[in-house]
Write a protein that holds these residues in place. Structure first.
Motif, mmCIF file in Angstrom:
data_model
loop_
_atom_site.group_PDB
_atom_site.id
_atom_site.type_symbol
_atom_site.label_atom_id
_atom_site.label_comp_id
_atom_site.label_asym_id
_atom_site.label_seq_id
_atom_site.Cartn_x
_atom_site.Cartn_y
_atom_site.Cartn_z
ATOM 1 N N LEU A 18 15.125 -17.531 -14.909
ATOM 2 C CA LEU A 18 14.613 -18.286 -13.767
ATOM 3 C C LEU A 18 14.813 -19.787 -13.975
ATOM 4 O O LEU A 18 14.787 -20.277 -15.105
ATOM 5 C CB LEU A 18 13.126 -18.001 -13.566
ATOM 6 N N SER A 19 14.985 -20.503 -12.898
ATOM 7 C CA SER A 19 15.138 -21.953 -12.965
ATOM 8 C C SER A 19 13.800 -22.599 -13.306
ATOM 9 O O SER A 19 12.737 -21.986 -13.145
ATOM 10 C CB SER A 19 15.633 -22.497 -11.621
ATOM 11 N N ASN A 20 13.839 -23.837 -13.759
ATOM 12 C CA ASN A 20 12.609 -24.568 -14.055
ATOM 13 C C ASN A 20 11.733 -24.693 -12.809
ATOM 14 O O ASN A 20 10.514 -24.586 -12.890
ATOM 15 C CB ASN A 20 12.927 -25.949 -14.624
ATOM 16 N N ALA A 21 12.366 -24.918 -11.663
ATOM 17 C CA ALA A 21 11.608 -25.032 -10.415
ATOM 18 C C ALA A 21 10.891 -23.728 -10.087
ATOM 19 O O ALA A 21 9.721 -23.733 -9.691
ATOM 20 C CB ALA A 21 12.540 -25.437 -9.272
ATOM 21 N N GLU A 22 11.570 -22.600 -10.260
ATOM 22 C CA GLU A 22 10.961 -21.300 -9.965
ATOM 23 C C GLU A 22 9.859 -20.981 -10.966
ATOM 24 O O GLU A 22 8.803 -20.452 -10.606
ATOM 25 C CB GLU A 22 12.023 -20.191 -9.966
ATOM 26 N N ILE A 23 10.071 -21.293 -12.240
ATOM 27 C CA ILE A 23 9.027 -21.082 -13.249
ATOM 28 C C ILE A 23 7.793 -21.901 -12.879
ATOM 29 O O ILE A 23 6.667 -21.405 -12.926
ATOM 30 C CB ILE A 23 9.534 -21.467 -14.656
ATOM 31 N N GLY A 24 8.013 -23.159 -12.496
ATOM 32 C CA GLY A 24 6.900 -24.018 -12.093
ATOM 33 C C GLY A 24 6.154 -23.466 -10.898
ATOM 34 O O GLY A 24 4.917 -23.470 -10.866
ATOM 35 N N ARG A 25 6.892 -22.973 -9.927
ATOM 36 C CA ARG A 25 6.255 -22.410 -8.738
ATOM 37 C C ARG A 25 5.376 -21.222 -9.119
ATOM 38 O O ARG A 25 4.227 -21.117 -8.711
ATOM 39 C CB ARG A 25 7.316 -21.973 -7.728
ATOM 40 N N ARG A 26 5.907 -20.333 -9.948
ATOM 41 C CA ARG A 26 5.154 -19.138 -10.344
ATOM 42 C C ARG A 26 3.967 -19.474 -11.249
ATOM 43 O O ARG A 26 2.946 -18.796 -11.211
ATOM 44 C CB ARG A 26 6.064 -18.147 -11.061
ATOM 45 N N ALA A 27 4.132 -20.485 -12.092
ATOM 46 C CA ALA A 27 3.078 -20.846 -13.045
ATOM 47 C C ALA A 27 2.100 -21.877 -12.495
ATOM 48 O O ALA A 27 1.126 -22.223 -13.162
ATOM 49 C CB ALA A 27 3.711 -21.364 -14.336
ATOM 50 N N GLY A 28 2.381 -22.411 -11.313
ATOM 51 C CA GLY A 28 1.489 -23.384 -10.706
ATOM 52 C C GLY A 28 1.568 -24.760 -11.346
ATOM 53 O O GLY A 28 0.558 -25.438 -11.496
ATOM 54 N N MET A 29 2.771 -25.169 -11.744
ATOM 55 C CA MET A 29 2.953 -26.494 -12.326
ATOM 56 C C MET A 29 4.244 -27.108 -11.802
ATOM 57 O O MET A 29 5.053 -26.419 -11.188
ATOM 58 C CB MET A 29 2.941 -26.431 -13.851
#
Length: 100
Positions: free
Chosen positions: A9-20
């Motif tokens: 997953l991209s950093n943006a997608e990881i952030g979206r899923r993790a709430g950051m």
């Protein structure tokens, strides 16, 4: 975060899923990678000298309690001479059962 990155997953997608934010994800991944690189170098140096070493991941509170400090370390690398003769661990996907 590490598992999501391993899935590609991209950093943006990881952030979206993790709430950051994406920037927070980038910062954490850089810290994780630099810690692993330093631990790996320490282990290689120990093996070169005929010693042993391993990377161990702990919860923050375990580190604070063990060293009686408020440190928030996530990786400890014990280095030393083992009391046993090391054995090869086996090929990838077929690890050998370890006995002491």
């Amino acid at each position: 975060m590490v598992l999501l990155a391993a899935e590609g997953l991209s950093n943006a997608e990881i952030g979206r899923r993790a709430g950051m934010t994406r920037q927070t994800v980038i910062a954490w991944r850089a810290r994780y990678e630099s810690g692993g690189t330093a631990a790996g170098r320490l282990q290689l140096a120990a093996f070169t000298l005929g010693h042993g070493g391993t990377g161990l991941t702990f919860y923050d509170q375990d580190i604070s309690d063990a060293f009686d400090t408020r440190a928030a370390c996530m990786l400890a690398v014990p280095i030393g001479l083992p009391t046993y003769r090391p054995k090869p661990g086996g090929p990838p996907g077929r690890p050998r059962r370890l006995t002491l």
